[in-house]
Design an enzyme around this catalytic site. Structure first.
Site, PDB file in Angstrom:
ATOM      1  N   ASP A 153      -5.829   8.714  10.469  1.00 28.26           N
ATOM      2  CA  ASP A 153      -4.598   8.040  10.863  1.00 28.26           C
ATOM      3  C   ASP A 153      -4.226   8.325  12.304  1.00 28.26           C
ATOM      4  O   ASP A 153      -4.460   9.408  12.823  1.00 28.26           O
ATOM      5  CB  ASP A 153      -3.444   8.472   9.950  1.00 28.26           C
ATOM      6  CG  ASP A 153      -3.539   7.801   8.586  1.00 28.26           C
ATOM      7  OD1 ASP A 153      -3.706   6.564   8.561  1.00 28.26           O
ATOM      8  OD2 ASP A 153      -3.482   8.504   7.571  1.00 28.26           O
ATOM      9  N   GLU A 191       0.870  -1.169   0.000  1.00 26.18           N
ATOM     10  CA  GLU A 191       0.000   0.000   0.000  1.00 26.18           C
ATOM     11  C   GLU A 191       0.901   1.212   0.000  1.00 26.18           C
ATOM     12  O   GLU A 191       1.569   1.504   0.994  1.00 26.18           O
ATOM     13  CB  GLU A 191      -0.811   0.027   1.290  1.00 26.18           C
ATOM     14  CG  GLU A 191      -2.203  -0.499   1.186  1.00 26.18           C
ATOM     15  CD  GLU A 191      -2.920  -0.331   2.518  1.00 26.18           C
ATOM     16  OE1 GLU A 191      -2.818   0.733   3.143  1.00 26.18           O
ATOM     17  OE2 GLU A 191      -3.582  -1.291   2.929  1.00 26.18           O
TER      18      GLU A 191
END
Lengths: 263, 404
Positions: A65, A54
């Site tokens: 995040d 990724e």
């Protein structure tokens, strides 16, 4: 239309055929610790056993995040990373024999131009995009562009998703569905595992061919547990932390351990 | 012309929507359903009306600013006094309403982002009143320049978290609140303080602030016998502006102005003027005008007023901008501070620096329209919280003086 890079569906099927329990999917952000350093780390990820990389694009407002990836993204941006650098990283991963998917917050793709991004991603050998802040309901342009370039569109599903939403997500996704427990937060392990297992089975019941699980996996043992029920185990923060603390060597060691758990 | 005030979302033209993680979609659906039901539920309406009357202090006054008028080209100027609300700004209108909704949804915890601290104080107040837990996220830069509001929130029982990542201002506080919400959504309601964020927040917050415009419309008709020629408000995220604009959008003869923070000047790059210096994109859950670089990375905004220091703007404002129904102009720090001084000296009213942007804009509009004009200005908050900034700007602190 030329398809230059492997798509995630084919990669996941190959993992299955070689008899592994699940694929290892590793996340690293472009530009951390430097542009060259990040590309070197992604290539090492492939060499050490990750099936899919990724390729994360740092963003100024990574609302989903946790602190580890936030910090790495800030460093990447401070290093002057640009959206176009993502394609350099994708090419490197593809050349190293890995399958590359981009993970990006939507505004960066939008500003690059959805069609242009799809075209350049395909040319670079990328498989598709994971879109953490784009739901299928808002994705008309991306559905069209990903169809035109035969790219994977990996939408997220959450434990809170209703059956109707699960159906939409499964129908709209290609490659695999990203089963997220809680985004950005590494939760209590046993609880998260319970949610993730349940979510994967709901996705499968709804017709998803493949579902990969992203949660706070950091060890080979944990990877093995998730590999029991998921088609792929997604690891992010733990890899970023390893890269930060011990460079490529520590990243390689952790990747091997995780890959063993998935084998 | 269709009545733009009836816009219900999720889209305002090409703006709005829900650009948000899937994990939060069910929560947004639940909020929307609860909000829609509450709109037609007399019990909810009664409860809110009663709190507006007996707790917030509504209706807020409409005050004619007869001496300030001289600085507005002699135009008649009426101020909608949201500064007189309990907690000192319009923010309580929305915070209290959302807290009531949260209770209906069985949530026990409220979280909020805050810039100047007014929305944080309003949410902490609602939480105290309704016996709920409260946690507020505030950029580190803002906790320093709005220290009094931090103390207020803590006194009210809220936990205040100084956010030290990114630009350490409102946008980063919003990111942090969003992270908290994703992780704790089962028992937590995120009280977004402005007409931004994913649907249904822009439409819902507008509906809770619309009381400003509805009251003001009736009040100015009574006081002046006609509709105003122009309505002026400052626009950060844009909730006080949408609140007052909503009641006048259908009146095509009424000019509507939104004043953004021009900071040190749009040409310097240090500003928060999304319409002069930004372009459409996606941030914090909706498609709207944002300050961003070529790649779409959010650019840091700047304003002397923490409440306007935000690189994005509510999506309905983007629509009203593109359809030219509302005129958006930047007001620089210096003009805003001059308006703070002028209103204080001519009317004995100390405005919030945010609201002073609307006053400075009204001075401009009044001079343009002349003495026959009738202006309505939303005085969205009071300036008590800004005393340190103002004292430094005007050099009002005695040398060596220490506040104890």
């Amino acid at each position: 239309m030329t398809t230059r890079g492997a798509r995630t569906g084919a990669t996941l099927d190959a993992v299955d055929e070689r008899g592994a329990k699940a694929a290892l999917i590793g996340y690293l952000p472009v530009g951390f610790p430097s542009l060259e350093g990040s590309i070197e780390a992604m290539v090492e990820l492939v060499r050490s056993g990750a099936d899919i990389v990724e390729v994360g694009m740092p963003y100024s407002d990574p609302g989903m995040d946790g602190p580890v990836i936030q910090h790495a993204a800030e460093r990447g941006l401070a290093n002057g990373v640009r959206t176009r650098d993502v394609f350099t990283a994708v090419s490197a991963v593809a050349e190293a024999g890995g399958t590359a998917v981009v993970m990006s917050y939507w505004n960066l793709v939008l500003q690059y131009g959805v069609e242009a991004f799809a075209r350049d991603l395909d040319s670079a050998g990328g498989a598709g995009i994971i879109t953490p802040d784009l739901i299928p309901d808002e994705a008309d342009d991306w559905l069209a562009a990903s169809d035109a370039h035969d790219l994977d569109r990996i939408f997220l599903a959450a434990p809170s998703s209703t059956p109707e939403r699960i159906a939409t997500i499964v129908e709209s996704s290609r490659g695999f569905v990203y089963a997220a427990s809680t985004m950005g937060v590494t939760g209590v392990r046993s609880e998260v595992d319970h949610h993730a297992r349940d979510l994967v089975s709901r996705l499968k019941d709804a017709g998803a061919a493949r579902a990969c699980v992203g949660l706070g996996v950091s060890t080979g043992e944990q990877a093995a547990e998730v590999a029991d029920y998921a088609d792929g185990v997604i690891v992010g923060s733990a890899l970023v932390r390893a890269l930060e603390n011990g460079g490529v060597a520590e990243l390689a060691a952790l990747t091997e351990q995780l890959a063993e758990g998935c084998a | 012309m269709t009545d733009l005030s009836q816009e219900q979302g999720p889209y305002f033209g090409p703006f709005g929507g829900r650009f948000i993680p899937e994990a939060l979609i069910p929560a947004l659906d639940e909020i929307e359903e609860t909000w829609r039901k509450s709109q037609v539920d007399p019990a909810f309406t009664e409860e809110l009306l009663e709190l507006q009357r007996s707790y917030i202090g509504r209706p807020s006054l409409l005050t004619e600013a007869t001496r300030f008028s001289a600085h507005c080209g002699g135009a008649r100027v009426f101020l909608k006094r949201e500064d007189l609300n309990h907690t000192g700004s319009h923010k309580i209108n929305n915070a209290l309403a959302q807290a009531l909704l949260a209770k209906r949804m069985g949530k026990t915890r409220l979280i909020a982002e805050t810039g100047a601290g007014q929305h944080g104080v309003a949410t902490a107040t609602a939480a105290a009143l309704l016996d709920m837990e409260c946690e507020v996220y505030m950029g580190e830069e803002d906790t320093a320049r709005q220290a009094l509001n931090v103390a207020r929130m803590r006194l009210l029982g809220a936990k205040v978290n100084a956010v030290s990542n990114g630009t350490r201002t409102l946008k980063d506080a919003m990111n942090e609140a969003m992270r908290d919400w994703v992780a704790n959504v089962a028992r937590t309601h995120y009280v977004i303080g402005t007409v931004a964020g994913p649907h249904p927040f822009p439409a819902m917050v507008r509906s809770f602030q619309r009381v400003i415009g509805d009251e003001a419309r009736g009040q100015i008709l009574e006081a002046a016998g006609r509709l105003p020629d122009a309505v002026c408000a400052c626009v950060g995220g844009g909730s006080n502006a949408m609140g007052i604009f909503a009641a006048f959008l259908a009146d095509t003869e009424v000019r509507i102005y939104g004043f953004e923070a021009g900071g040190e000047g749009v040409e310097t790059g240090r500003h928060a003027a999304r319409f002069s210096g930004g372009r459409p994109g996606v941030l914090h859950g909706s498609a709207t005008y944002i300050l961003q670089d070529e790649d779409g990375q959010t650019r840091a905004s700047h304003s002397i007023s923490a409440g306007l220091d935000y690189p994005s703007v509510g999506p309905e404002h983007s629509y009203l901008h593109d359809t030219a129904r509302v005129i958006y102009e930047p007001v620089v720090d210096e003009e805003a501070m001059e308006a703070v001084r002028l209103l204080s000296r001519t009317e004995g009213i100390i405005p919030a620096i945010e609201s002073a942007h609307a006053l400075a804009g009204a001075m401009r509009v009044g001079r343009e329209l002349g003495p026959e004009a009738l202006l309505l200005v939303n005085l969205s908050g009071r300036g008590d919280k800004d005393m340190t900034t103002a004292a430094k700007w005007f050099d009002y602190f005695d040398e060596g003086a220490v506040q104890v």
